[in-house]
Design an enzyme around this catalytic site. Structure first.
Site, PDB file in Angstrom:
ATOM      1  N   ARG A   1      41.561  31.952  23.035  1.00  0.00           N
ATOM      2  CA  ARG A   1      42.786  31.874  23.813  1.00  0.00           C
ATOM      3  C   ARG A   1      42.999  33.283  24.573  1.00  0.00           C
ATOM      4  O   ARG A   1      42.619  34.228  24.030  1.00  0.00           O
ATOM      5  CB  ARG A   1      44.048  31.681  22.808  1.00  0.00           C
TER       6      ARG A   1
ATOM      7  N   THR B   1      41.146  37.346  15.635  1.00  0.00           N
ATOM      8  CA  THR B   1      42.459  36.942  16.228  1.00  0.00           C
ATOM      9  C   THR B   1      42.452  35.467  17.054  1.00  0.00           C
ATOM     10  O   THR B   1      43.171  34.993  17.173  1.00  0.00           O
ATOM     11  CB  THR B   1      42.963  37.958  17.062  1.00  0.00           C
TER      12      THR B   1
ATOM     13  N   CYS C   1      44.856  36.402  25.878  1.00  0.00           N
ATOM     14  CA  CYS C   1      45.687  37.421  25.300  1.00  0.00           C
ATOM     15  C   CYS C   1      47.005  37.526  26.151  1.00  0.00           C
ATOM     16  O   CYS C   1      47.172  37.271  27.346  1.00  0.00           O
ATOM     17  CB  CYS C   1      45.152  38.889  25.334  1.00  0.00           C
TER      18      CYS C   1
ATOM     19  N   ASP D   1      25.640  48.157  67.746  1.00  0.00           N
ATOM     20  CA  ASP D   1      27.201  47.914  67.986  1.00  0.00           C
ATOM     21  C   ASP D   1      27.540  49.536  68.847  1.00  0.00           C
ATOM     22  O   ASP D   1      27.099  50.385  68.181  1.00  0.00           O
ATOM     23  CB  ASP D   1      28.014  47.894  66.921  1.00  0.00           C
TER      24      ASP D   1
ATOM     25  N   TRP E   1      23.700  40.146  66.364  1.00  0.00           N
ATOM     26  CA  TRP E   1      24.926  40.810  66.280  1.00  0.00           C
ATOM     27  C   TRP E   1      25.777  39.628  65.821  1.00  0.00           C
ATOM     28  O   TRP E   1      26.582  40.004  64.798  1.00  0.00           O
ATOM     29  CB  TRP E   1      25.533  41.238  67.417  1.00  0.00           C
TER      30      TRP E   1
ATOM     31  N   TYR F   1      27.676  39.173  61.905  1.00  0.00           N
ATOM     32  CA  TYR F   1      29.050  39.525  61.816  1.00  0.00           C
ATOM     33  C   TYR F   1      29.521  38.357  61.180  1.00  0.00           C
ATOM     34  O   TYR F   1      30.511  38.537  60.358  1.00  0.00           O
ATOM     35  CB  TYR F   1      29.667  39.422  63.241  1.00  0.00           C
TER      36      TYR F   1
ATOM     37  N   ARG G   1      45.170  47.687  20.017  1.00  0.00           N
ATOM     38  CA  ARG G   1      44.184  48.424  19.192  1.00  0.00           C
ATOM     39  C   ARG G   1      42.613  47.967  19.473  1.00  0.00           C
ATOM     40  O   ARG G   1      42.529  46.610  19.380  1.00  0.00           O
ATOM     41  CB  ARG G   1      44.723  48.448  17.888  1.00  0.00           C
TER      42      ARG G   1
ATOM     43  N   CYS H   1      47.539  41.407  27.690  1.00  0.00           N
ATOM     44  CA  CYS H   1      47.117  41.933  29.120  1.00  0.00           C
ATOM     45  C   CYS H   1      46.628  40.776  30.142  1.00  0.00           C
ATOM     46  O   CYS H   1      46.407  41.189  31.004  1.00  0.00           O
ATOM     47  CB  CYS H   1      45.482  42.618  28.613  1.00  0.00           C
TER      48      CYS H   1
ATOM     49  N   CYS I   1      42.752  46.005  27.897  1.00  0.00           N
ATOM     50  CA  CYS I   1      43.813  45.595  27.047  1.00  0.00           C
ATOM     51  C   CYS I   1      44.289  46.883  26.150  1.00  0.00           C
ATOM     52  O   CYS I   1      43.464  47.620  25.560  1.00  0.00           O
ATOM     53  CB  CYS I   1      43.375  44.625  26.210  1.00  0.00           C
TER      54      CYS I   1
END
Length: 503
Positions: free
Chosen positions: A63, A30, A65, A448, A428, A432, A41, A68, A38
């Site tokens: 390309r 295709t 779809c 902590d 620390w 973070y 089928r 989907c 998707c």
């Protein structure tokens, strides 16, 4: 994963949504490519090829779809958290570095030659920097076409295209449709000039309310504002200031995609792509919450918290420099006090902006501004101990000079070492910053106080590092659960050391 044909094909046959964004299925008969889930089928295995990125599928001549919409899925969680060159390059490409600085600029930021970078990305992602940037422009353009009423010329430049002709050609080639055909009846209500309203895709489940709680507790006056379910803040962007307002609510489901409503205000539409990418970082939009919750939810210490708050995110940032300054500002004081102090500094030294969102008046001061506050620091004008004020000035000089970069393009270990070399910055604070600015999913803060108390209460262990071994590689998410379980959004103080809870 795309190299394991059998595993990929089984994911496609089962239409497993957890693999959306991890790889793409191209169908030779295709000429289109799809996401694994998707609903069309399932093609025969001999007729398909698997690609690691949408850009790779497009570069191979396939390309997107129309059923989907494979380019509309959030990015690969692996790229988002990876510390390797491909992950770091993807983050910079998505931020628009190629459009602003070219491939040479991207290579320079990553520390590679242009030729070597092109080879690395082609090997790992199936496409070079230019193809990755082109796919990003096409994806941004599609979102704007389908969710706004912006004119096509504005969309072309907002997406990073050099011309309307290039925009039209790319849209036709990638989607086999003209911009007008793509828009159809999907375009939203036309927004005022400078406003861009769109929907940002996030993986589900998404704990939007918990994210809002975290951000609200730390909202800096003038820079951030929370009202109801709306979180708004100013943005420092490459071509001028901006602002964004997000509607943060919970989205259920498992392994699907939800949309967060966002309204951007931009002084220059060329910043659209960069603004979107930075807000997606803030949302932790590319997290795979199913994988995180499956592991942490089975843990006897964290299972109840995961059940209460599925899809909990690690809040990211829109500006890495800003969160580093806020982390230093908050050392040894409460979250509320750190927030008010940051607001006072912003009001005095931040740049004023005319944002159309109530409560937003300033940009947080940039690195150069902090670097120039030496005299104010020594004079006590920053209203904090002089040692901490000097740390802010030193951090500002390092960020402004480029010896420390928090743009997610530098290896995390290098950033941590550079931060620890600065006066007044300990493990620390450095960790973070790695968690929030660099998106490291496996940070843990064993010193902590709230983490220690929560682990003691939930696991009966005084040393949280023992329990944390079972949480790898998602210890950053475990940390968020512990903070919520051990006192909500207001961590306690820790005398004589860096304080916990973050900026």
């Amino acid at each position: 994963m795309h190299t394991d044909r059998e595993a990929c094909y089984q994911a496609v046959r089962s239409r497993d949504r957890r693999f959306d964004g991890v790889f793409y299925t191209a169908v030779h008969t295709t000429g289109i490519y799809c996401r694994p889930s998707c609903p069309a089928r399932t093609p025969a295995i001999q007729n398909v090829a698997f690609h690691p990125s949408a850009a790779a599928a497009q570069a191979a001549g396939f390309r997107a779809c129309k059923r989907c919409l494979p380019d509309a899925t959030p990015g690969s969680p692996a790229w988002d958290v990876a510390a390797d060159v491909a992950g770091r390059a993807m983050r910079l490409v998505n931020d628009g570095v190629v459009e602003r600085e070219g491939v040479d600029g991207l290579a320079g930021r990553l520390g590679y030659s242009t030729r070597h970078l092109n080879r690395l990305l082609t090997e790992q992602l199936g496409a070079g920097p230019l193809a990755l940037a082109r796919a990003r422009r096409a994806r941004t353009a599609r979102v704007l076409i389908e969710t706004t009423r912006m004119g096509f010329a504005d969309i072309a430049f907002a997406s990073g295209f050099a011309s309307v002709r290039q925009f039209n050609e790319t849209i036709r080639e990638v989607y086999a449709s003209s911009p007008t055909q793509l828009r159809g009846r999907r375009g939203g209500v036309r927004a005022p000039d400078g406003h861009v309203r769109m929907r940002l895709a996030v993986r589900t489940p998404f704990a939007g309310a918990a994210l809002l709680d975290f951000l609200a507790a730390r909202a800096v006056p003038g820079v951030e504002h929370v009202a109801g379910t709306a979180y708004a803040r100013t943005l420092r962007l490459p071509h001028g200031p901006g602002a964004v307002s997000l509607d943060l609510v919970d989205h259920g489901g498992s392994g699907g995609v939800a949309m967060v409503q966002a309204t951007f205000w931009l002084t220059d539409l060329r910043d659209t792509g960069a603004a979107v990418e930075r807000v997606r970082r803030l949302l932790d939009a590319d997290c795979d919450p199913v994988a995180v919750d499956e592991q942490l939810g089975a843990d006897p210490v964290l299972g109840a918290s995961v059940a209460r708050t599925p899809g909990l995110r690690v809040p990211g940032v829109v500006d890495g420099d800003e969160i580093a300054f806020r982390a230093v500002l908050g050392q040894q004081i409460s979250v509320a006090r750190a927030r008010d102090l940051a607001g006072a500094i912003t009001a005095q030294w931040g740049e004023q902006v005319d944002a159309p969102v109530p409560g937003l008046t300033h940009l947080f001061p940039d690195a150069a501004t902090f670097a120039g506050l030496g005299e104010a620091a020594e004079a006590g004008e920053l209203r904090m101990p002089r040692a901490r004020a000097r740390s802010l000035v030193a951090l500002g000089a390092a960020l402004a000079g480029g010896s420390v970069r928090l743009d997610r393009g530098t290896p995390r270990d290098d950033v941590r070492a550079a931060l620890l070399a600065l006066p007044g910055i300990g493990p620390w604070t450095a960790d973070y910053v790695a968690m929030r600015a660099l998106g490291d999913p496996d940070v843990f803060l064993p010193t902590d106080l709230v983490v220690r108390r929560a682990t003691q209460a939930l696991a009966g262990r005084a040393d949280p590092r023992i329990a944390a071994e079972a949480w790898r590689p998602w210890r950053s998410y475990a940390l968020m659960h512990l903070w919520r379980s051990g006192g909500g959004t207001e961590p306690a103080r820790r005398s004589g050391q860096e304080r916990q809870g973050g900026g």
